[in-house]
Write a protein that holds these residues in place. Structure first.
Motif, PDB file in Angstrom:
ATOM      1  N   LEU A  28       0.850  -1.184   0.000  1.00 36.34           N
ATOM      2  CA  LEU A  28       0.000   0.000   0.000  1.00 36.34           C
ATOM      3  C   LEU A  28       0.886   1.235   0.000  1.00 36.34           C
ATOM      4  CD1 LEU A  28      -3.118   0.552   0.319  1.00 36.34           C
ATOM      5  CD2 LEU A  28      -2.668   0.815   2.764  1.00 36.34           C
ATOM      6  N   ALA A  29       0.452   2.299  -0.700  1.00 37.47           N
ATOM      7  CA  ALA A  29       1.228   3.536  -0.795  1.00 37.47           C
ATOM      8  C   ALA A  29       0.300   4.718  -0.652  1.00 37.47           C
ATOM      9  CB  ALA A  29       1.950   3.594  -2.147  1.00 37.47           C
ATOM     10  N   GLY A  30       0.915   5.894  -0.350  1.00 34.86           N
ATOM     11  CA  GLY A  30       0.195   7.142  -0.487  1.00 34.86           C
ATOM     12  C   GLY A  30      -0.366   7.732   0.780  1.00 34.86           C
ATOM     13  N   GLU A  31      -1.301   8.589   0.597  1.00 40.53           N
ATOM     14  CA  GLU A  31      -2.098   9.425   1.496  1.00 40.53           C
ATOM     15  C   GLU A  31      -1.355  10.683   1.920  1.00 40.53           C
ATOM     16  OE1 GLU A  31      -5.114  11.242   2.752  1.00 40.53           O
ATOM     17  OE2 GLU A  31      -5.333   9.372   1.678  1.00 40.53           O
ATOM     18  N   TYR A  32      -2.142  11.761   1.994  1.00 42.69           N
ATOM     19  CA  TYR A  32      -1.655  13.092   2.338  1.00 42.69           C
ATOM     20  C   TYR A  32      -2.122  13.522   3.720  1.00 42.69           C
ATOM     21  CZ  TYR A  32      -1.234  18.190   2.180  1.00 42.69           C
ATOM     22  OH  TYR A  32      -0.946  19.498   2.476  1.00 42.69           O
ATOM     23  N   HIS A  33      -3.380  13.288   4.038  1.00 43.53           N
ATOM     24  CA  HIS A  33      -3.951  13.752   5.305  1.00 43.53           C
ATOM     25  C   HIS A  33      -3.536  12.833   6.452  1.00 43.53           C
ATOM     26  CE1 HIS A  33      -6.452  16.726   3.280  1.00 43.53           C
ATOM     27  NE2 HIS A  33      -6.753  15.805   2.398  1.00 43.53           N
ATOM     28  N   SER A  34      -3.012  13.430   7.521  1.00 42.88           N
ATOM     29  CA  SER A  34      -2.441  12.630   8.607  1.00 42.88           C
ATOM     30  C   SER A  34      -3.473  11.761   9.312  1.00 42.88           C
ATOM     31  CB  SER A  34      -1.762  13.549   9.632  1.00 42.88           C
ATOM     32  OG  SER A  34      -0.500  13.975   9.172  1.00 42.88           O
ATOM     33  N   VAL A  35      -4.632  12.312   9.614  1.00 39.06           N
ATOM     34  CA  VAL A  35      -5.637  11.534  10.338  1.00 39.06           C
ATOM     35  C   VAL A  35      -6.126  10.375   9.474  1.00 39.06           C
ATOM     36  CG1 VAL A  35      -7.911  11.629  11.427  1.00 39.06           C
ATOM     37  CG2 VAL A  35      -6.305  13.512  11.739  1.00 39.06           C
ATOM     38  N   PRO A  79       1.860  -4.469   3.944  1.00 39.34           N
ATOM     39  CA  PRO A  79       2.899  -3.441   4.017  1.00 39.34           C
ATOM     40  C   PRO A  79       2.397  -2.104   3.480  1.00 39.34           C
ATOM     41  CG  PRO A  79       3.749  -5.460   3.030  1.00 39.34           C
ATOM     42  CD  PRO A  79       2.269  -5.617   3.116  1.00 39.34           C
ATOM     43  N   TYR A  80       2.675  -1.038   4.202  1.00 44.67           N
ATOM     44  CA  TYR A  80       2.205   0.293   3.830  1.00 44.67           C
ATOM     45  C   TYR A  80       3.362   1.270   3.933  1.00 44.67           C
ATOM     46  CZ  TYR A  80      -0.406   4.751   4.327  1.00 44.67           C
ATOM     47  OH  TYR A  80      -0.878   6.041   4.187  1.00 44.67           O
ATOM     48  N   LEU A  81       3.697   1.907   2.808  1.00 41.39           N
ATOM     49  CA  LEU A  81       4.685   2.983   2.805  1.00 41.39           C
ATOM     50  C   LEU A  81       3.924   4.294   2.691  1.00 41.39           C
ATOM     51  CD1 LEU A  81       7.478   4.102   2.892  1.00 41.39           C
ATOM     52  CD2 LEU A  81       7.781   3.531   0.466  1.00 41.39           C
ATOM     53  N   CYS A  82       3.841   5.022   3.792  1.00 44.23           N
ATOM     54  CA  CYS A  82       3.108   6.284   3.854  1.00 44.23           C
ATOM     55  C   CYS A  82       3.937   7.378   3.191  1.00 44.23           C
ATOM     56  CB  CYS A  82       2.814   6.626   5.312  1.00 44.23           C
ATOM     57  SG  CYS A  82       1.921   8.173   5.534  1.00 44.23           S
ATOM     58  N   SER A  83       3.318   8.094   2.274  1.00 37.63           N
ATOM     59  CA  SER A  83       4.039   9.059   1.448  1.00 37.63           C
ATOM     60  C   SER A  83       4.202  10.417   2.105  1.00 37.63           C
ATOM     61  CB  SER A  83       3.314   9.250   0.114  1.00 37.63           C
ATOM     62  OG  SER A  83       3.192   8.048  -0.589  1.00 37.63           O
ATOM     63  N   SER A  84       3.105  10.971   2.682  1.00 38.15           N
ATOM     64  CA  SER A  84       3.119  12.411   2.927  1.00 38.15           C
ATOM     65  C   SER A  84       2.397  12.847   4.188  1.00 38.15           C
ATOM     66  CB  SER A  84       2.489  13.121   1.718  1.00 38.15           C
ATOM     67  OG  SER A  84       2.720  14.511   1.761  1.00 38.15           O
ATOM     68  N   SER A 101       7.740  10.910   4.880  1.00 43.99           N
ATOM     69  CA  SER A 101       7.698  12.292   5.369  1.00 43.99           C
ATOM     70  C   SER A 101       8.203  12.351   6.809  1.00 43.99           C
ATOM     71  CB  SER A 101       6.267  12.834   5.291  1.00 43.99           C
ATOM     72  OG  SER A 101       5.367  11.925   5.900  1.00 43.99           O
ATOM     73  N   PRO A 102       8.779  13.492   7.227  1.00 46.95           N
ATOM     74  CA  PRO A 102       9.276  13.598   8.601  1.00 46.95           C
ATOM     75  C   PRO A 102       8.132  13.604   9.595  1.00 46.95           C
ATOM     76  CG  PRO A 102       9.362  15.726   7.521  1.00 46.95           C
ATOM     77  CD  PRO A 102       8.971  14.734   6.464  1.00 46.95           C
TER      78      PRO A 102
END
Length: 370
Positions: free
Chosen positions: A89-96, A111-116, A134-135
């Motif tokens: 899984l990849a992506g998403e912008y909104h933290s919540v 597996p999930y690699l959070c983008s942003s 993202s930091p």
């Protein structure tokens, strides 16, 4: 690592596609412009991977789901994508929203690699299944607080809407500023009008106002209101969450949208890969790519390297996070365990404080790096 309830994506050699699920905000109330930039980066990287031979000869395919900034919708999408057999899984912008996706991915063994998304607590407990580019918010917002102090601002008003994300940001700012002589004044935007905010700023003698609110409402009317009050001519308006990054900000506010510092996750100089990718993204988007577009590209680049090395077995993918060493558009990407962060974290992504140049609002000025 626990056994995932969903079976891992099958290893095949018949040329069928390796699929990655992508979570992206593409409709309101999600930040649609951010979603388009994120998706542009993801799609460009998929094309580059396939041009280079795919994953062991199999094409890489993106299966996109619109989250619309809805945590429940994102969690349901994770369930669906896991059932479809995506390798990761990849992506998403909104933290919540990313937090809801990460929690569900962890439970399903996907597996999930959070983008942003930057919220520190993407999962309640440490997980092996989730990594992030993202930091964490605690790092970026402390850098922003240092910028405020370094430019002489110690009485900081935060105009905040109710949200886990905004509350977390307020807490980070207060914990960092207070021991250094700063004061954080909270203004509840569920109870105040833009006009009332102006009076609060005067009463509390604030020298800076931070916008911990959504765009366009109430951010745009709030900026306009403060800019037009002569009593507040010297008050700095800031937006640590990055609202001014996108062209929509300038379209909405014109000259009023300049000189509002925000956090951006780009280096002073992109890598050679980043320069090439930036050129192509500019053509596709018909505008300068945001840092979110580069995050999208790097996400797929990392996942492709992992899938080439480990195959599409989900458990092996998750086990490989600490061995990742991939050149990205903004630097070399490696994951580690960072104290206080529950997911595998790129420990040193670049962080800048920038604003739009009042003389040329389509250009950015780097004000501080960390």
């Amino acid at each position: 690592m626990s056994t995932p309830p969903w079976p891992p994506a099958a290893e095949r050699t018949d040329g069928s596609a390796v699929r990655i699920g992508a979570l992206v905000p593409l409709t309101r109330p999600g930040w649609v412009e951010a979603g388009h930039h994120l998706l542009a980066g993801l799609e460009l990287a998929v094309g580059d991977v396939n041009d280079a031979g795919g994953i062991a000869g199999r094409p890489l395919e993106l299966v996109v789901r619109d989250t619309a900034a809805d945590p429940d919708r994102a969690a349901a999408a994770v369930e669906e994508l896991a059932g479809l057999g995506v390798a990761a899984l990849a992506g998403e912008y909104h933290s919540v929203v990313a937090r809801a996706a990460a929690t569900r991915a962890d439970a399903l063994g996907l597996p999930y690699l959070c983008s942003s998304a930057v919220l520190d607590a993407l999962t309640e407990q440490p997980t092996e299944w989730v990594a992030r580019l993202s930091p964490p918010q605690s790092r970026g917002w402390r850098i922003y607080a240092d910028f405020l102090l370094g430019t002489g601002h110690s009485r900081i008003a935060v105009a905040a809407q109710p949200s886990v994300y905004w509350a977390s940001g307020t807490r980070i700012l207060r914990d960092h500023l207070t021991p250094r002589g700063g004061t954080v004044i909270e203004l509840d935007m569920s109870a105040l009008t833009p006009t009332a905010v102006r009076d609060e700023l005067v009463e509390h003698r604030a020298t800076a106002l931070l916008l911990l609110v959504g765009h366009p409402e109430p951010a745009v009317p709030l900026v306009r209101s403060v800019r037009r009050d002569e009593r507040l001519a010297e008050v700095l308006i800031g937006a640590p969450a990055g609202q001014p990054e996108f062209a929509e900000w300038t379209t909405s506010l014109g000259d009023d949208g300049a000189a509002i510092p925000f956090l951006r996750y780009l280096p002073e100089r992109l890598t050679p890969l980043g320069t090439r990718v930036g050129t192509t993204l500019s053509e596709r988007l018909a505008e300068a790519p945001s840092f979110v577009a580069f995050e999208g590209y790097d996400t797929v680049t990392v996942l492709a390297e992992v899938l080439r090395a480990q195959g599409t077995d989900r458990a092996r993918t998750a086990e490989s996070w600490p061995r990742v060493d991939v050149p990205g558009t903004r630097g070399r990407i490696r994951f580690s365990r960072v104290p206080g962060i529950s997911v595998w974290q790129w420990a040193v992504p670049p962080v800048q404080v920038v604003d739009r140049d009042p003389a040329h609002p389509d250009r950015f000025r780097i004000l501080h790096t960390g």
